[in-house]
Each structure stands twice: as C-alpha cells, then as structure tokens.
Design a protein around this motif. Structure first.
Motif, PDB file in Angstrom:
ATOM      1  N   ALA A  21      -0.832   1.640   5.350  1.00  0.00           N
ATOM      2  CA  ALA A  21       0.126   0.845   6.117  1.00  0.00           C
ATOM      3  C   ALA A  21       0.694  -0.284   5.267  1.00  0.00           C
ATOM      4  O   ALA A  21       1.903  -0.560   5.328  1.00  0.00           O
ATOM      5  CB  ALA A  21      -0.539   0.287   7.379  1.00  0.00           C
ATOM      6  N   ASP A  22      -0.136  -0.922   4.457  1.00  0.00           N
ATOM      7  CA  ASP A  22       0.340  -2.000   3.591  1.00  0.00           C
ATOM      8  C   ASP A  22       1.412  -1.508   2.624  1.00  0.00           C
ATOM      9  O   ASP A  22       2.413  -2.185   2.399  1.00  0.00           O
ATOM     10  CB  ASP A  22      -0.815  -2.621   2.808  1.00  0.00           C
ATOM     11  CG  ASP A  22      -1.694  -3.505   3.668  1.00  0.00           C
ATOM     12  OD1 ASP A  22      -1.243  -3.935   4.751  1.00  0.00           O
ATOM     13  OD2 ASP A  22      -2.843  -3.759   3.259  1.00  0.00           O
ATOM     14  N   LEU A  25       4.571  -0.872   4.617  1.00  0.00           N
ATOM     15  CA  LEU A  25       5.174  -2.119   5.072  1.00  0.00           C
ATOM     16  C   LEU A  25       5.956  -2.801   3.951  1.00  0.00           C
ATOM     17  O   LEU A  25       6.977  -3.444   4.195  1.00  0.00           O
ATOM     18  CB  LEU A  25       4.107  -3.059   5.634  1.00  0.00           C
ATOM     19  CG  LEU A  25       3.582  -2.660   7.011  1.00  0.00           C
ATOM     20  CD1 LEU A  25       2.345  -3.474   7.369  1.00  0.00           C
ATOM     21  CD2 LEU A  25       4.662  -2.817   8.059  1.00  0.00           C
ATOM     22  N   HIS A  28       9.230  -1.109   3.792  1.00  0.00           N
ATOM     23  CA  HIS A  28      10.077  -1.431   4.943  1.00  0.00           C
ATOM     24  C   HIS A  28      10.110  -2.931   5.192  1.00  0.00           C
ATOM     25  O   HIS A  28      10.100  -3.388   6.328  1.00  0.00           O
ATOM     26  CB  HIS A  28       9.595  -0.680   6.195  1.00  0.00           C
ATOM     27  CG  HIS A  28       9.838   0.785   6.114  1.00  0.00           C
ATOM     28  ND1 HIS A  28      11.049   1.359   6.418  1.00  0.00           N
ATOM     29  CD2 HIS A  28       9.020   1.800   5.728  1.00  0.00           C
ATOM     30  CE1 HIS A  28      10.971   2.659   6.238  1.00  0.00           C
ATOM     31  NE2 HIS A  28       9.758   2.956   5.816  1.00  0.00           N
ATOM     32  N   SER A  29      10.170  -3.700   4.129  1.00  0.00           N
ATOM     33  CA  SER A  29      10.275  -5.150   4.269  1.00  0.00           C
ATOM     34  C   SER A  29      11.747  -5.550   4.380  1.00  0.00           C
ATOM     35  O   SER A  29      12.653  -4.748   4.141  1.00  0.00           O
ATOM     36  CB  SER A  29       9.609  -5.848   3.089  1.00  0.00           C
ATOM     37  OG  SER A  29      10.257  -5.487   1.885  1.00  0.00           O
ATOM     38  N   CYS A  36      16.534  -3.797   6.659  1.00  0.00           N
ATOM     39  CA  CYS A  36      15.298  -3.295   6.071  1.00  0.00           C
ATOM     40  C   CYS A  36      15.640  -2.664   4.723  1.00  0.00           C
ATOM     41  O   CYS A  36      16.787  -2.270   4.482  1.00  0.00           O
ATOM     42  CB  CYS A  36      14.681  -2.260   7.024  1.00  0.00           C
ATOM     43  SG  CYS A  36      13.095  -1.617   6.449  1.00  0.00           S
ATOM     44  N   PRO A  43      13.518  -5.641  12.052  1.00  0.00           N
ATOM     45  CA  PRO A  43      12.518  -4.663  11.642  1.00  0.00           C
ATOM     46  C   PRO A  43      12.871  -3.275  12.173  1.00  0.00           C
ATOM     47  O   PRO A  43      13.208  -3.113  13.343  1.00  0.00           O
ATOM     48  CB  PRO A  43      11.236  -5.176  12.264  1.00  0.00           C
ATOM     49  CG  PRO A  43      11.662  -5.934  13.471  1.00  0.00           C
ATOM     50  CD  PRO A  43      13.021  -6.481  13.147  1.00  0.00           C
ATOM     51  N   ARG A  47       8.761   0.197  10.407  1.00  0.00           N
ATOM     52  CA  ARG A  47       8.004  -1.040  10.184  1.00  0.00           C
ATOM     53  C   ARG A  47       7.182  -1.388  11.422  1.00  0.00           C
ATOM     54  O   ARG A  47       6.011  -1.751  11.314  1.00  0.00           O
ATOM     55  CB  ARG A  47       8.923  -2.195   9.822  1.00  0.00           C
ATOM     56  CG  ARG A  47       8.147  -3.486   9.570  1.00  0.00           C
ATOM     57  CD  ARG A  47       8.975  -4.541   8.898  1.00  0.00           C
ATOM     58  NE  ARG A  47       8.204  -5.741   8.655  1.00  0.00           N
ATOM     59  CZ  ARG A  47       7.373  -5.937   7.639  1.00  0.00           C
ATOM     60  NH1 ARG A  47       7.217  -4.978   6.732  1.00  0.00           N
ATOM     61  NH2 ARG A  47       6.710  -7.056   7.501  1.00  0.00           N
ATOM     62  N   TRP A  50       4.105   0.903  11.577  1.00  0.00           N
ATOM     63  CA  TRP A  50       3.045   0.604  10.616  1.00  0.00           C
ATOM     64  C   TRP A  50       2.389  -0.746  10.870  1.00  0.00           C
ATOM     65  O   TRP A  50       1.213  -0.931  10.556  1.00  0.00           O
ATOM     66  CB  TRP A  50       3.548   0.749   9.186  1.00  0.00           C
ATOM     67  CG  TRP A  50       3.777   2.195   8.893  1.00  0.00           C
ATOM     68  CD1 TRP A  50       4.967   2.825   8.721  1.00  0.00           C
ATOM     69  CD2 TRP A  50       2.777   3.211   8.821  1.00  0.00           C
ATOM     70  NE1 TRP A  50       4.758   4.170   8.545  1.00  0.00           N
ATOM     71  CE2 TRP A  50       3.431   4.432   8.593  1.00  0.00           C
ATOM     72  CE3 TRP A  50       1.392   3.216   8.925  1.00  0.00           C
ATOM     73  CZ2 TRP A  50       2.745   5.645   8.466  1.00  0.00           C
ATOM     74  CZ3 TRP A  50       0.704   4.416   8.793  1.00  0.00           C
ATOM     75  CH2 TRP A  50       1.381   5.604   8.569  1.00  0.00           C
ATOM     76  N   LEU A  51       3.103  -1.669  11.485  1.00  0.00           N
ATOM     77  CA  LEU A  51       2.466  -2.918  11.902  1.00  0.00           C
ATOM     78  C   LEU A  51       1.428  -2.651  12.994  1.00  0.00           C
ATOM     79  O   LEU A  51       0.331  -3.218  12.976  1.00  0.00           O
ATOM     80  CB  LEU A  51       3.510  -3.913  12.410  1.00  0.00           C
ATOM     81  CG  LEU A  51       4.348  -4.619  11.344  1.00  0.00           C
ATOM     82  CD1 LEU A  51       5.488  -5.389  11.999  1.00  0.00           C
ATOM     83  CD2 LEU A  51       3.473  -5.530  10.505  1.00  0.00           C
ATOM     84  N   ARG A  54      -1.592  -0.837  11.362  1.00  0.00           N
ATOM     85  CA  ARG A  54      -2.406  -1.763  10.578  1.00  0.00           C
ATOM     86  C   ARG A  54      -3.255  -2.643  11.499  1.00  0.00           C
ATOM     87  O   ARG A  54      -4.431  -2.865  11.246  1.00  0.00           O
ATOM     88  CB  ARG A  54      -1.519  -2.634   9.695  1.00  0.00           C
ATOM     89  CG  ARG A  54      -2.323  -3.458   8.723  1.00  0.00           C
ATOM     90  CD  ARG A  54      -1.444  -4.341   7.883  1.00  0.00           C
ATOM     91  NE  ARG A  54      -2.175  -4.856   6.755  1.00  0.00           N
ATOM     92  CZ  ARG A  54      -3.198  -5.692   6.830  1.00  0.00           C
ATOM     93  NH1 ARG A  54      -3.644  -6.090   7.977  1.00  0.00           N
ATOM     94  NH2 ARG A  54      -3.790  -6.113   5.734  1.00  0.00           N
TER      95      ARG A  54
END
Length: 90
Positions: A21-22, A25, A28-29, A36, A43, A47, A50-51, A54
């Motif tokens: 996930a990190d 992420l 997709h920052s 994005c 977002p 994103r 995955w937030l 996580r």
C-alpha cells in the motif's frame, strides 16, 4: 477463530500489505493543480482504496506492537458505603 490474527503468517501478510500500500500510495500522491500522479483528480479512487487497505492491515500490526504495554483496568476498590462489602452485611 482468534488464532489467525495472532499467527506469525498473518502478521507477515499484514506487513506485506502495508508495504504494498505504501508503494502504491506514492504512485498516487498529489501532483500539481490538485491532480493525482495518475492524472485523475486527487485523491483518486485508487488512493482512497490503498489508504483504507493500509489502515485495515496496519491496525493488526499496531495491536500486536502495543498489546503487551496496555494495562487492564483494575477492579474498583470497595468503599465504606459499598453494600457489596462483607463486613457491612452483618
């Protein structure tokens, strides 16, 4: 049923999911102009997904890390006016 959450295999799986996930992420920052890095509005749906993933798997790792440090509440001490005391019942 609770054994799966305390197993070493599940902890390793949770760590791998958080690491995955990190990575996603980061991909997709937020880029410039509220977009994005994938080109959608930030977002984006990926994103958000995955937030959530996580956070879901991360809570199993946090619980494991701090479970031995959490103190259980102690039972209340009976007071003089507490009717459950044996010496006051007689």
């Amino acid at each position: 049923m609770g054994a799966i959450y305390t197993s070493t295999a599940f902890r390793e799986y949770a760590k791998a999911q958080v690491a995955h996930a990190d990575i996603l992420l980061i991909k997709h920052s937020e880029s410039a102009l509220s977009l994005c890095r994938c080109g959608r509005l930030h977002p984006c749906d990926d994103r958000q997904h995955w937030l959530r993933m996580r956070a879901h798997f991360g809570r199993f790792l946090v619980d494991e890390q701090y479970s031995s440090e959490v103190q259980q509440p102690s039972p209340p001490n009976p007071t003089r006016s507490d009717p459950s005391r044996l010496d006051d019942l007689g």
